[in-house]
Motif scaffolding. Sequence first.
Motif, PDB file in Angstrom:
ATOM      1  N   ALA A  50       0.988 -15.059  -0.003  1.00 54.52           N
ATOM      2  CA  ALA A  50       2.078 -14.129  -0.563  1.00 54.52           C
ATOM      3  C   ALA A  50       2.402 -12.979   0.685  1.00 54.52           C
ATOM      4  N   ARG A  51       3.576 -13.136   1.115  1.00 50.50           N
ATOM      5  CA  ARG A  51       3.902 -12.224   2.310  1.00 50.50           C
ATOM      6  C   ARG A  51       4.750 -11.213   1.587  1.00 50.50           C
ATOM      7  N   VAL A  52       4.291  -9.829   1.478  1.00 50.43           N
ATOM      8  CA  VAL A  52       5.079  -8.845   0.907  1.00 50.43           C
ATOM      9  C   VAL A  52       6.454  -8.536   1.651  1.00 50.43           C
ATOM     10  N   VAL A  53       7.514  -8.510   0.878  1.00 52.56           N
ATOM     11  CA  VAL A  53       8.625  -8.142   1.318  1.00 52.56           C
ATOM     12  C   VAL A  53       8.735  -6.538   1.018  1.00 52.56           C
ATOM     13  N   LYS A  54       8.716  -5.869   2.194  1.00 51.18           N
ATOM     14  CA  LYS A  54       9.112  -4.543   2.181  1.00 51.18           C
ATOM     15  C   LYS A  54      10.425  -4.004   2.211  1.00 51.18           C
ATOM     16  N   ALA A  55      10.658  -3.186   1.536  1.00 49.34           N
ATOM     17  CA  ALA A  55      12.209  -2.306   1.473  1.00 49.34           C
ATOM     18  C   ALA A  55      11.894  -0.901   1.200  1.00 49.34           C
ATOM     19  N   ALA A  56      13.116  -0.208   1.365  1.00 50.50           N
ATOM     20  CA  ALA A  56      12.984   1.182   1.251  1.00 50.50           C
ATOM     21  C   ALA A  56      14.709   1.493   0.935  1.00 50.50           C
ATOM     22  N   GLY A  57      14.736   2.419  -0.044  1.00 53.74           N
ATOM     23  CA  GLY A  57      16.094   2.925  -0.574  1.00 53.74           C
ATOM     24  C   GLY A  57      16.195   4.160  -0.661  1.00 53.74           C
ATOM     25  N   GLY A  58      17.326   4.778  -1.277  1.00 51.03           N
ATOM     26  CA  GLY A  58      17.588   6.250  -1.406  1.00 51.03           C
ATOM     27  C   GLY A  58      18.496   6.647  -2.730  1.00 51.03           C
ATOM     28  N   ARG A  89      11.217  -5.305  11.726  1.00 44.65           N
ATOM     29  CA  ARG A  89       9.929  -5.057  12.281  1.00 44.65           C
ATOM     30  C   ARG A  89       9.621  -4.108  13.060  1.00 44.65           C
ATOM     31  N   GLY A  90       8.575  -3.208  13.046  1.00 46.76           N
ATOM     32  CA  GLY A  90       8.079  -2.079  13.502  1.00 46.76           C
ATOM     33  C   GLY A  90       8.825  -0.724  12.749  1.00 46.76           C
ATOM     34  N   GLU A  91       9.892  -0.885  11.989  1.00 49.42           N
ATOM     35  CA  GLU A  91      10.720   0.365  11.527  1.00 49.42           C
ATOM     36  C   GLU A  91       9.844   1.096  10.464  1.00 49.42           C
ATOM     37  N   SER A  92       9.690   2.362  10.154  1.00 52.29           N
ATOM     38  CA  SER A  92       9.053   3.047   9.265  1.00 52.29           C
ATOM     39  C   SER A  92      10.084   2.909   7.900  1.00 52.29           C
ATOM     40  N   TRP A  93       9.309   3.176   6.904  1.00 48.69           N
ATOM     41  CA  TRP A  93       9.920   3.301   5.641  1.00 48.69           C
ATOM     42  C   TRP A  93      11.044   4.397   5.755  1.00 48.69           C
ATOM     43  N   GLU A  94      10.924   5.466   6.218  1.00 48.70           N
ATOM     44  CA  GLU A  94      11.815   6.569   6.088  1.00 48.70           C
ATOM     45  C   GLU A  94      13.088   6.035   6.889  1.00 48.70           C
ATOM     46  N   ALA A  95      12.814   5.747   8.055  1.00 42.64           N
ATOM     47  CA  ALA A  95      14.109   5.168   8.861  1.00 42.64           C
ATOM     48  C   ALA A  95      14.768   3.983   8.356  1.00 42.64           C
ATOM     49  N   ALA A  96      14.007   3.240   7.639  1.00 38.91           N
ATOM     50  CA  ALA A  96      14.710   2.100   6.986  1.00 38.91           C
ATOM     51  C   ALA A  96      15.691   2.696   6.011  1.00 38.91           C
ATOM     52  N   ALA A  97      15.156   3.578   5.108  1.00 35.15           N
ATOM     53  CA  ALA A  97      16.023   3.989   3.873  1.00 35.15           C
ATOM     54  C   ALA A  97      17.164   4.636   4.560  1.00 35.15           C
ATOM     55  N   VAL A  98      17.054   5.480   5.536  1.00 34.91           N
ATOM     56  CA  VAL A  98      18.323   6.163   5.982  1.00 34.91           C
ATOM     57  C   VAL A  98      19.279   5.168   6.563  1.00 34.91           C
ATOM     58  N   ARG A  99      18.695   4.227   7.183  1.00 38.42           N
ATOM     59  CA  ARG A  99      19.454   3.173   7.779  1.00 38.42           C
ATOM     60  C   ARG A  99      20.413   2.442   6.888  1.00 38.42           C
ATOM     61  N   VAL A 107      27.560   6.591   4.316  1.00 39.63           N
ATOM     62  CA  VAL A 107      27.162   7.907   4.052  1.00 39.63           C
ATOM     63  C   VAL A 107      25.761   8.022   5.091  1.00 39.63           C
ATOM     64  N   GLN A 108      25.949   9.369   5.629  1.00 36.55           N
ATOM     65  CA  GLN A 108      24.641   9.982   6.461  1.00 36.55           C
ATOM     66  C   GLN A 108      24.025  10.835   5.534  1.00 36.55           C
ATOM     67  N   ALA A 109      22.665  10.470   5.398  1.00 38.20           N
ATOM     68  CA  ALA A 109      21.903  11.263   4.422  1.00 38.20           C
ATOM     69  C   ALA A 109      20.414  11.544   5.175  1.00 38.20           C
ATOM     70  N   GLN A 110      20.006  12.480   4.496  1.00 38.98           N
ATOM     71  CA  GLN A 110      18.518  13.038   5.042  1.00 38.98           C
ATOM     72  C   GLN A 110      17.663  13.219   3.812  1.00 38.98           C
ATOM     73  N   ILE A 111      16.238  12.761   4.142  1.00 40.17           N
ATOM     74  CA  ILE A 111      15.352  12.566   3.158  1.00 40.17           C
ATOM     75  C   ILE A 111      14.815  14.074   2.832  1.00 40.17           C
ATOM     76  N   VAL A 112      14.817  14.178   1.629  1.00 43.34           N
ATOM     77  CA  VAL A 112      14.344  15.542   0.961  1.00 43.34           C
ATOM     78  C   VAL A 112      12.998  15.225   0.262  1.00 43.34           C
ATOM     79  N   ASP A 113      12.669  14.382  -0.325  1.00 42.46           N
ATOM     80  CA  ASP A 113      11.353  14.078  -1.071  1.00 42.46           C
ATOM     81  C   ASP A 113      10.917  12.582  -1.257  1.00 42.46           C
ATOM     82  N   THR A 114       9.899  12.129  -1.465  1.00 35.73           N
ATOM     83  CA  THR A 114       9.591  10.791  -1.834  1.00 35.73           C
ATOM     84  C   THR A 114       9.335  10.612  -3.263  1.00 35.73           C
ATOM     85  N   LEU A 115       9.934   9.367  -3.858  1.00 37.96           N
ATOM     86  CA  LEU A 115       9.902   9.206  -5.445  1.00 37.96           C
ATOM     87  C   LEU A 115       8.958   8.000  -5.407  1.00 37.96           C
ATOM     88  N   THR A 116       8.736   7.604  -6.781  1.00 34.80           N
ATOM     89  CA  THR A 116       7.745   6.531  -7.073  1.00 34.80           C
ATOM     90  C   THR A 116       8.098   5.075  -6.527  1.00 34.80           C
TER      91      THR A 116
END
Length: 183
Positions: A50-58, A89-99, A107-116
């Motif tokens: 099982a290869r994990v699919v990694k995703a980020a969102g806002g 590939r090679g992208e951070s979770w934070e950068a992926a969420a903003v992108r 919408v250009q947004a900035q991270i304020v906090d991490t959620l569950t």
Amino acid sequence: MVDDGRGERSSWLFRRRVVRGPWVGSGTLGGMGQTAAAPLIKAARVVKAARVVKAAGGVVLKGKKTPKVLVVHRPKYDDWSLPKGKLNRGESWEAAAVREVLEETNVQAQIVDTLTPTSYWIKNRPKVVVWYLMEVVKEPRFKPNSEVDQVVWVPLDEARKLLTYRDERTVVKQVLKPKKSKR
């Protein structure tokens, strides 16, 4: 049964639900996404091949007195969801969420906090989504694209009714709850 990274054996990976852990609410962003998802990824490695699919969102908010959250409509799935997407590939979770927020909504947004983070199975593979609370920096006019045909700003309580997926409704509910003080 798998080790969930907290010393407990559970079958959480085989149910679609929100995963809670000690990383929630620590308030630091440096590598937080990596730390938050580590137990989920470790547990998923137990599953053969099982290869994990990694995703980020806002959860993107605007407005102070009555905050509204940004929700997108995806015609391919005919669903309403929060903006999210897979890591490059090679992208951070934070950068992926903003992108992903920028690509899907303009919408250009900035991270304020991490959620569950949330996890679930998709096409016989485990998927982990690390969520971030974000605020609007710049909001140009939306242009429909191949992934998203509509974006709407709705009050937080209405977003919980509009969102198609229970996991995402739970993430928005987390934003509604006032933070407990450590007195």
